[in-house]
Design an enzyme around this catalytic site. Structure first.
Site, PDB file in Angstrom:
ATOM      1  N   VAL A  68      -8.427   2.336   6.452  1.00 35.58           N
ATOM      2  CA  VAL A  68      -8.791   0.914   6.514  1.00 35.58           C
ATOM      3  C   VAL A  68      -7.911   0.112   7.466  1.00 35.58           C
ATOM      4  O   VAL A  68      -8.248  -1.023   7.808  1.00 35.58           O
ATOM      5  CB  VAL A  68      -8.782   0.236   5.111  1.00 35.58           C
ATOM      6  N   SER A 147      -4.263  -9.067  -7.195  1.00 34.48           N
ATOM      7  CA  SER A 147      -3.484  -8.436  -8.264  1.00 34.48           C
ATOM      8  C   SER A 147      -2.852  -9.512  -9.126  1.00 34.48           C
ATOM      9  O   SER A 147      -2.580 -10.626  -8.648  1.00 34.48           O
ATOM     10  CB  SER A 147      -2.369  -7.583  -7.652  1.00 34.48           C
ATOM     11  N   TYR A 160       4.143  -5.914  -1.834  1.00 35.26           N
ATOM     12  CA  TYR A 160       2.841  -5.816  -2.499  1.00 35.26           C
ATOM     13  C   TYR A 160       2.307  -7.218  -2.835  1.00 35.26           C
ATOM     14  O   TYR A 160       1.158  -7.548  -2.549  1.00 35.26           O
ATOM     15  CB  TYR A 160       3.017  -4.970  -3.763  1.00 35.26           C
ATOM     16  N   ALA A 162       3.186 -10.126  -1.566  1.00 33.15           N
ATOM     17  CA  ALA A 162       2.912 -10.928  -0.362  1.00 33.15           C
ATOM     18  C   ALA A 162       1.546 -10.563   0.205  1.00 33.15           C
ATOM     19  O   ALA A 162       0.755 -11.429   0.606  1.00 33.15           O
ATOM     20  CB  ALA A 162       4.005 -10.701   0.678  1.00 33.15           C
ATOM     21  N   LYS A 164      -0.981  -9.269  -1.448  1.00 34.17           N
ATOM     22  CA  LYS A 164      -2.041  -9.714  -2.367  1.00 34.17           C
ATOM     23  C   LYS A 164      -2.213 -11.237  -2.311  1.00 34.17           C
ATOM     24  O   LYS A 164      -3.329 -11.748  -2.433  1.00 34.17           O
ATOM     25  CB  LYS A 164      -1.736  -9.244  -3.789  1.00 34.17           C
ATOM     26  N   ILE A 193      -3.680  -1.694 -14.897  1.00 31.62           N
ATOM     27  CA  ILE A 193      -4.833  -0.822 -15.104  1.00 31.62           C
ATOM     28  C   ILE A 193      -4.364   0.630 -14.985  1.00 31.62           C
ATOM     29  O   ILE A 193      -3.644   0.971 -14.035  1.00 31.62           O
ATOM     30  CB  ILE A 193      -5.934  -1.091 -14.037  1.00 31.62           C
TER      31      ILE A 193
HETATM   32  P1  NAI Z   1      -5.581   4.265  -6.566  1.00 33.59           P
HETATM   33  O1  NAI Z   1      -4.350   4.754  -5.897  1.00 33.59           O
HETATM   34  O2  NAI Z   1      -6.159   5.038  -7.684  1.00 33.59           O
HETATM   35  O3  NAI Z   1      -6.736   3.992  -5.495  1.00 33.59           O
HETATM   36  C1  NAI Z   1      -6.452   3.428  -4.234  1.00 33.59           C
HETATM   37  C2  NAI Z   1      -7.412   4.041  -3.229  1.00 33.59           C
HETATM   38  O4  NAI Z   1      -7.169   3.438  -1.946  1.00 33.59           O
HETATM   39  C3  NAI Z   1      -7.192   5.551  -3.075  1.00 33.59           C
HETATM   40  O5  NAI Z   1      -8.435   6.223  -3.165  1.00 33.59           O
HETATM   41  C4  NAI Z   1      -6.578   5.679  -1.697  1.00 33.59           C
HETATM   42  O6  NAI Z   1      -6.884   6.919  -1.055  1.00 33.59           O
HETATM   43  C5  NAI Z   1      -7.197   4.483  -0.974  1.00 33.59           C
HETATM   44  N1  NAI Z   1      -6.432   4.109   0.199  1.00 33.59           N
HETATM   45  C6  NAI Z   1      -5.104   3.832   0.266  1.00 33.59           C
HETATM   46  N2  NAI Z   1      -4.754   3.603   1.529  1.00 33.59           N
HETATM   47  C7  NAI Z   1      -5.873   3.738   2.298  1.00 33.59           C
HETATM   48  C8  NAI Z   1      -6.118   3.623   3.691  1.00 33.59           C
HETATM   49  N3  NAI Z   1      -5.156   3.308   4.564  1.00 33.59           N
HETATM   50  N4  NAI Z   1      -7.382   3.814   4.120  1.00 33.59           N
HETATM   51  C9  NAI Z   1      -8.372   4.146   3.244  1.00 33.59           C
HETATM   52  N5  NAI Z   1      -8.185   4.276   1.923  1.00 33.59           N
HETATM   53  C10 NAI Z   1      -6.941   4.070   1.451  1.00 33.59           C
HETATM   54  O7  NAI Z   1      -5.193   2.791  -7.055  1.00 33.59           O
HETATM   55  P2  NAI Z   1      -5.974   1.746  -7.978  1.00 33.59           P
HETATM   56  O8  NAI Z   1      -5.073   1.427  -9.091  1.00 33.59           O
HETATM   57  O9  NAI Z   1      -7.349   2.160  -8.232  1.00 33.59           O
HETATM   58  O10 NAI Z   1      -5.956   0.469  -7.010  1.00 33.59           O
HETATM   59  C11 NAI Z   1      -7.116  -0.042  -6.372  1.00 33.59           C
HETATM   60  C12 NAI Z   1      -6.833  -1.468  -5.938  1.00 33.59           C
HETATM   61  O11 NAI Z   1      -6.585  -2.260  -7.086  1.00 33.59           O
HETATM   62  C13 NAI Z   1      -5.619  -1.611  -5.029  1.00 33.59           C
HETATM   63  O12 NAI Z   1      -5.884  -2.588  -4.027  1.00 33.59           O
HETATM   64  C14 NAI Z   1      -4.553  -2.103  -5.987  1.00 33.59           C
HETATM   65  O13 NAI Z   1      -3.544  -2.839  -5.326  1.00 33.59           O
HETATM   66  C15 NAI Z   1      -5.384  -2.973  -6.916  1.00 33.59           C
HETATM   67  N6  NAI Z   1      -4.770  -3.222  -8.196  1.00 33.59           N
HETATM   68  C16 NAI Z   1      -4.459  -2.197  -9.064  1.00 33.59           C
HETATM   69  C17 NAI Z   1      -3.880  -2.469 -10.286  1.00 33.59           C
HETATM   70  C18 NAI Z   1      -3.505  -1.397 -11.264  1.00 33.59           C
HETATM   71  O14 NAI Z   1      -2.831  -1.705 -12.274  1.00 33.59           O
HETATM   72  N7  NAI Z   1      -3.927  -0.138 -11.064  1.00 33.59           N
HETATM   73  C19 NAI Z   1      -3.600  -3.857 -10.702  1.00 33.59           C
HETATM   74  C20 NAI Z   1      -3.951  -4.837  -9.724  1.00 33.59           C
HETATM   75  C21 NAI Z   1      -4.531  -4.525  -8.526  1.00 33.59           C
END
Ligand code: NAI
Length: 258
Positions: A68, A147, A160, A162, A164, A193
């Site tokens: 991305v 977030s 992180y 900043a 968000k 989550i």
């Molecule tokens: P995760 O690590 O399970 O999923 C993140 C996904 O983003 C992965 O599939 C990864 O391969 C992909 N990704 C990362 N860098 C990438 C790149 N440069 N290009 C393409 N794909 C890329 O994490 P999760 O927990 O599902 O997080 C998803 C979103 O939710 C994130 O933006 C995270 O900051 C946000 N979030 C998560 C929370 C939590 O407690 N898990 C709470 C608040 C927000």
């Protein structure tokens, strides 16, 4: 309002971060609601697992292996997603990474990497999606992933948080700029989550963090990816037809900003 407002039959959605966690849950739920889902991520095996889940449930999925942070790859994926119908109806820009470092130990490369993925990656997808929707006259929906870090702060959350906070500003700014085209832009700001991002290899550290989150949350539990996917589905659907520039917080009540 009926449940029909959540029906996405005939719509085309693009979900970044679809290979894991919240992004995967969103891709699967949007497909269950009837959308054709274009799943984008840099984790090719994870992407194919997500697509297989969607197809096994009778849905339609396509995969795009991309980074991305590469604008050209994002542009190409959105163009490919829009090729079949001439437009994109829904973007869920979810890909992100976690980074934890105290302010005094934060290096330029940490900040650059987190801003590149968590902010610029979202910006590129939003720009391409909005351009596509405007060109086609589509009253689409863009959902970004912020977030709870923007509400609560916390040690180690400089990069992180900043990034968000920048996503929230992008969401509000874009909402004001594309609303006249009928395009809605909203953010989701989840609390803790349980996903691969938050699941630690150290089980006792994991249990400690989760028990703290459970005590902080009025609903008395940590979140699951589906909790966030339901929020994304709501904002993506016609049920949220009069909602734009807002932040929806599936957080168990941990933070209750005005
Ligand atoms: P995760 O690590 O399970 O999923 C993140 C996904 O983003 C992965 O599939 C990864 O391969 C992909 N990704 C990362 N860098 C990438 C790149 N440069 N290009 C393409 N794909 C890329 O994490 P999760 O927990 O599902 O997080 C998803 C979103 O939710 C994130 O933006 C995270 O900051 C946000 N979030 C998560 C929370 C939590 O407690 N898990 C709470 C608040 C927000």
């Amino acid at each position: 309002m009926t449940v029909m407002a959540y029906d996405l039959t005939g719509r085309t959605a693009c979900v970044t971060g679809a290979a894991s966690g919240i992004g995967r849950a969103c891709a699967v739920l949007l497909a269950e609601a009837g959308a054709t889902v274009h799943c984008a991520d840099h984790d090719a095996p994870g992407l194919h697992e997500t697509a297989a889940l969607i197809k096994a449930a009778g849905g339609t999925a396509h995969t795009h292996t991309l980074d991305v942070t590469d604008r050209a790859q994002v542009t190409e994926a959105v163009a490919t997603a829009a090729a079949a119908t001439g437009t994109l109806d829904i973007l869920a820009a979810i890909a992100g990474i976690m980074h934890d470092s105290p302010v005094l130990e934060t290096r330029d490369e940490d900040l650059d990497r987190v801003l590149a993925v968590n902010f610029k990656g979202v910006l590129y997808a939003c720009q391409e999606a909005a351009r596509t929707m405007i060109a086609a006259g589509t009253r689409g929906s863009i959902v970004t992933m912020a977030s709870g870090a923007v509400d609560t702060g916390g040690p180690g959350l400089l990069c992180y948080g900043a990034a968000k906070a920048a996503v929230v500003q992008l969401t509000k700014t874009l909402a004001t700029e594309v609303g006249r085209h009928g395009i809605r832009v909203n953010a989701v700001a989840p609390g803790w989550i349980r996903t691969p991002m938050t699941t630690r290899h150290d089980e006792s550290a994991q249990a400690h963090t989760e028990s703290l989150m459970v005590r902080l949350a009025p609903l008395g539990r940590v979140g699951e990816p589906l909790d966030v996917a339901h929020a994304v589905l709501h904002l993506a659907s016609d049920a949220a037809a009069f909602t734009t520039g807002q932040i929806l917080r599936p957080n168990g009540g941990v933070a209750m900003p005005w």
